[in-house]
Design an enzyme around this catalytic site. Structure first.
Site, PDB file in Angstrom:
ATOM      1  N   GLU A  84      11.908  17.203 -26.442  1.00 42.88           N
ATOM      2  CA  GLU A  84      12.890  18.168 -25.897  1.00 42.88           C
ATOM      3  C   GLU A  84      12.531  19.604 -26.245  1.00 42.88           C
ATOM      4  O   GLU A  84      13.271  20.276 -26.968  1.00 42.88           O
ATOM      5  CB  GLU A  84      14.257  17.914 -26.537  1.00 42.88           C
ATOM      6  CG  GLU A  84      14.830  16.564 -26.369  1.00 42.88           C
ATOM      7  CD  GLU A  84      16.069  16.375 -27.243  1.00 42.88           C
ATOM      8  OE1 GLU A  84      16.265  17.092 -28.236  1.00 42.88           O
ATOM      9  OE2 GLU A  84      16.854  15.492 -26.900  1.00 42.88           O
ATOM     10  N   PRO A  85      11.420  20.106 -25.786  1.00 44.73           N
ATOM     11  CA  PRO A  85      11.072  21.483 -26.141  1.00 44.73           C
ATOM     12  C   PRO A  85      11.851  22.511 -25.328  1.00 44.73           C
ATOM     13  O   PRO A  85      12.143  22.296 -24.145  1.00 44.73           O
ATOM     14  CB  PRO A  85       9.584  21.560 -25.785  1.00 44.73           C
ATOM     15  CG  PRO A  85       9.373  20.498 -24.768  1.00 44.73           C
ATOM     16  CD  PRO A  85      10.424  19.460 -24.925  1.00 44.73           C
ATOM     17  N   GLY A  86      12.190  23.598 -25.988  1.00 45.17           N
ATOM     18  CA  GLY A  86      12.788  24.734 -25.277  1.00 45.17           C
ATOM     19  C   GLY A  86      11.815  25.895 -25.366  1.00 45.17           C
ATOM     20  O   GLY A  86      11.221  26.343 -24.388  1.00 45.17           O
TER      21      GLY A  86
ATOM     22  N   ARG B  66      17.173  37.672 -32.343  1.00 44.13           N
ATOM     23  CA  ARG B  66      16.294  36.921 -33.263  1.00 44.13           C
ATOM     24  C   ARG B  66      15.788  37.742 -34.459  1.00 44.13           C
ATOM     25  O   ARG B  66      15.782  37.242 -35.576  1.00 44.13           O
ATOM     26  CB  ARG B  66      15.139  36.282 -32.487  1.00 44.13           C
ATOM     27  CG  ARG B  66      15.623  35.302 -31.404  1.00 44.13           C
ATOM     28  CD  ARG B  66      14.505  34.517 -30.767  1.00 44.13           C
ATOM     29  NE  ARG B  66      14.004  33.472 -31.621  1.00 44.13           N
ATOM     30  CZ  ARG B  66      12.897  33.531 -32.314  1.00 44.13           C
ATOM     31  NH1 ARG B  66      12.119  34.588 -32.236  1.00 44.13           N
ATOM     32  NH2 ARG B  66      12.532  32.541 -33.091  1.00 44.13           N
TER      33      ARG B  66
ATOM     34  N   TYR C 280      17.255  36.038 -37.731  1.00 41.54           N
ATOM     35  CA  TYR C 280      16.277  35.219 -38.474  1.00 41.54           C
ATOM     36  C   TYR C 280      15.192  36.069 -39.137  1.00 41.54           C
ATOM     37  O   TYR C 280      14.241  35.505 -39.696  1.00 41.54           O
ATOM     38  CB  TYR C 280      15.535  34.261 -37.529  1.00 41.54           C
ATOM     39  CG  TYR C 280      16.384  33.403 -36.650  1.00 41.54           C
ATOM     40  CD1 TYR C 280      17.159  32.369 -37.175  1.00 41.54           C
ATOM     41  CD2 TYR C 280      16.382  33.584 -35.271  1.00 41.54           C
ATOM     42  CE1 TYR C 280      17.911  31.559 -36.343  1.00 41.54           C
ATOM     43  CE2 TYR C 280      17.134  32.770 -34.436  1.00 41.54           C
ATOM     44  CZ  TYR C 280      17.897  31.764 -34.981  1.00 41.54           C
ATOM     45  OH  TYR C 280      18.630  30.966 -34.150  1.00 41.54           O
TER      46      TYR C 280
ATOM     47  N   CYS D 214      26.291  49.917 -33.332  1.00 39.93           N
ATOM     48  CA  CYS D 214      26.768  50.573 -34.555  1.00 39.93           C
ATOM     49  C   CYS D 214      26.661  49.639 -35.755  1.00 39.93           C
ATOM     50  O   CYS D 214      27.675  49.219 -36.319  1.00 39.93           O
ATOM     51  CB  CYS D 214      28.195  51.047 -34.352  1.00 39.93           C
ATOM     52  SG  CYS D 214      28.249  52.291 -33.077  1.00 39.93           S
ATOM     53  N   GLU D 215      25.453  49.259 -36.099  1.00 38.52           N
ATOM     54  CA  GLU D 215      25.183  48.454 -37.294  1.00 38.52           C
ATOM     55  C   GLU D 215      23.790  48.795 -37.802  1.00 38.52           C
ATOM     56  O   GLU D 215      22.848  48.897 -37.004  1.00 38.52           O
ATOM     57  CB  GLU D 215      25.205  46.948 -36.973  1.00 38.52           C
ATOM     58  CG  GLU D 215      26.554  46.437 -36.595  1.00 38.52           C
ATOM     59  CD  GLU D 215      26.927  45.135 -37.289  1.00 38.52           C
ATOM     60  OE1 GLU D 215      26.255  44.725 -38.258  1.00 38.52           O
ATOM     61  OE2 GLU D 215      27.907  44.536 -36.831  1.00 38.52           O
TER      62      GLU D 215
HETATM   63  N1  LLP Z   1      16.622  19.452 -29.305  1.00 29.94           N
HETATM   64  C1  LLP Z   1      17.631  19.736 -30.145  1.00 29.94           C
HETATM   65  C2  LLP Z   1      18.554  18.680 -30.541  1.00 29.94           C
HETATM   66  C3  LLP Z   1      17.793  21.040 -30.642  1.00 29.94           C
HETATM   67  O1  LLP Z   1      18.782  21.307 -31.485  1.00 29.94           O
HETATM   68  C4  LLP Z   1      16.884  22.055 -30.242  1.00 29.94           C
HETATM   69  C5  LLP Z   1      17.041  23.415 -30.737  1.00 29.94           C
HETATM   70  C6  LLP Z   1      15.845  21.715 -29.350  1.00 29.94           C
HETATM   71  C7  LLP Z   1      15.747  20.395 -28.927  1.00 29.94           C
HETATM   72  C8  LLP Z   1      14.840  22.716 -28.866  1.00 29.94           C
HETATM   73  O2  LLP Z   1      14.110  23.293 -29.887  1.00 29.94           O
HETATM   74  P1  LLP Z   1      12.870  24.243 -29.532  1.00 29.94           P
HETATM   75  O3  LLP Z   1      11.827  23.411 -28.867  1.00 29.94           O
HETATM   76  O4  LLP Z   1      13.373  25.292 -28.598  1.00 29.94           O
HETATM   77  O5  LLP Z   1      12.425  24.816 -30.827  1.00 29.94           O
HETATM   78  N2  LLP Z   1      17.721  29.816 -31.862  1.00 29.94           N
HETATM   79  C9  LLP Z   1      16.524  29.480 -32.606  1.00 29.94           C
HETATM   80  C10 LLP Z   1      16.027  28.094 -32.296  1.00 29.94           C
HETATM   81  C11 LLP Z   1      17.036  27.025 -32.692  1.00 29.94           C
HETATM   82  C12 LLP Z   1      17.348  26.110 -31.625  1.00 29.94           C
HETATM   83  C13 LLP Z   1      18.316  25.056 -32.000  1.00 29.94           C
HETATM   84  N3  LLP Z   1      18.014  23.778 -31.465  1.00 29.94           N
HETATM   85  C14 LLP Z   1      15.457  30.539 -32.380  1.00 29.94           C
HETATM   86  O6  LLP Z   1      15.741  31.533 -31.747  1.00 29.94           O
HETATM   87  O7  LLP Z   1      14.326  30.411 -32.864  1.00 29.94           O
END
Ligand code: LLP
Length: 405
Positions: A262-264, A301, A305, A331-332
């Site tokens: 499940e990549p994002g 980000r 982070y 304003c931060e």
């Molecule tokens: N599957 C599950 C259950 C997840 O919780 C996530 C991300 C993904 C897949 C996808 O992960 P990816 O391949 O995108 O790394 N907001 C953070 C990333 C945290 C995402 C939370 N879950 C950032 O900006 O780096």
């Protein structure tokens, strides 16, 4: 840069800044290459749409026959609008309410359940149903503590030690467990941690415990380079190793299961730029500050982070190098995109591009200080079109007042 500087400058001129620009061709390339790296016949890539739910991106991946990882009722509804059918969607909400459970169940998607008590409630509500179970992989990894989802610090998943209790609930409600899931974290630079997570999940995925499995889902987290000197993981080798672990497991299980990831970030991070204008340059007793017309609610980000994003000075690339803090208009004090960054001289009026703004940038955005989110432009096969416009100040206020009525 994967989109020509002149194109970016033209888009900034046409649509104004701040502006998100996405490269659809790169998204397709990244999506397809995962199938080359992990060359397994039953591989399914579920795009984690939380990374970027832009409608053009969702539709593009729909045409590629992608599957989706979703985490909220509205994500499922949005996926339907983009043409996905329920059988292409997995639902992995965390800490859901009963109301949410009944609502999403009506939509016909498979649930990935991540706590014992939720499984109990689900079983009671829908005895005899099919489910996927999310386990904690008991490995801590990820580019930042806030995105590590395994081990004792996290709220996610069922602990492997709770297996007996889970099996008892499954039996009591005659549930069929068709899938098992784990997600270790985001930005997994250490491949060994991924193998370890996979093995931990597979160690409980025996036919004795789960005789009716169709798939195993190992989550997302594939790392992409953010810093100029970051080297990319050797994904071919990585893919081969993943495949080998899974093949061995399938032969022990007694039949081939489907392999899900499940990549994002991997699919969309590199595709995006956030364009902004430098409008103020200040010398704070020797510390040079660049003020821009965007801010952390539009790309959080670095603030959230401490994440590194490259900044490019598009309009003065040959200027003398200087060290700057690149800040937003919020304003931060923490509203900083890049601290002590060397850039070609930035002048008031210069156009800056923040790289890797395709994942978790627009989607984590908000309207703090009441500034509307930037518009988004989608580029694909030589054409650039406005994907979502920016609300005017009046519209932003009217929308909020409408919610008050
Ligand atoms: N599957 C599950 C259950 C997840 O919780 C996530 C991300 C993904 C897949 C996808 O992960 P990816 O391949 O995108 O790394 N907001 C953070 C990333 C945290 C995402 C939370 N879950 C950032 O900006 O780096």
């Amino acid at each position: 840069m994967h989109l020509d500087k002149k194109i970016l400058m033209g888009l900034a001129k046409k649509y104004g800044t701040p502006l998100y620009v996405y490269n659809g061709d790169l998204i397709v390339k990244r999506y397809r290459e995962l199938y080359d790296f992990i060359d397994f016949p039953s591989l399914k890539i579920l795009y984690a749409m939380k990374a970027n739910f832009n409608f053009h991106i969702l539709s593009l991946l729909e045409r590629e026959n992608a599957f989706l990882d979703t985490v909220s009722p509205a994500e499922v509804l949005m996926a339907f609008k983009a043409g996905y059918t329920p059988d292409r969607i997995l639902y992995t909400a965390n800490n859901m309410t009963d109301e949410e459970m009944y609502f999403v169940k009506e939509l016909g998607v498979l649930f990935n359940i991540d706590s014992r008590t939720r499984l109990e409630r689900y079983g009671k509500a829908f005895p005899g149903d099919e489910v996927c179970l999310r386990f904690n992989p008991d490995v801590m990894a990820g580019f930042h503590e806030k995105v590590m989802t395994g081990g004792a610090i996290t709220k996610f998943g069922i602990l492997p030690g709770d297996l007996d209790g889970v099996l008892e609930i499954v039996k009591r409600y005659d549930l069929t467990v068709v899938g098992l899931h784990e997600h270790t974290g985001s930005g997994l630079y250490d491949e060994n941690k991924v193998y370890e997570s996979m093995k931990n999940l597979l160690s409980i995925a025996s036919p004795g415990n789960f005789p009716s499995l169709r798939f195993i889902d190992f989550g997302g987290g594939f790392a992409v380079p953010y810093r100029p000197d970051d080297t990319k993981i050797n994904y071919e080798k990585f893919g081969n190793n993943l495949k080998a672990i899974f093949k061995e497991y399938c032969s022990e299980y007694g039949r081939d299961l489907e392999l899900y990831f499940e990549p994002g970030k991997y699919i969309v991070a590199e595709s995006g730029y956030l364009l902004m204008e430098a409008n103020t340059v200040k010398d704070n007793r020797g510390r040079l500050i660049v003020g821009t017309n965007s801010g952390f609610p539009q790309l959080i980000r670095p603030t959230f982070y401490g994440a590194y994003h490259q900044v490019v000075n598009l309009t003065n690339p040959l200027g003398d190098s200087q060290t700057y803090d690149v800040c937003g208009n919020i304003c931060e004090t923490g509203d900083v995109f890049a601290k002590q960054r060397e850039l070609p001289e930035v002048r008031e009026g210069d156009l800056l591009a923040i790289q890797n703004a395709g994942a978790y940038c627009y989607s984590m955005g908000g309207v703090y200080n009441l500034r509307a989110m930037p518009a988004e432009v989608f580029c694909f096969e030589g054409k650039a079109e406005l994907s979502r416009r920016r609300l005017s100040n009046n519209e932003l206020v009217e929308n909020i007042l409408r919610e008050c009525k």
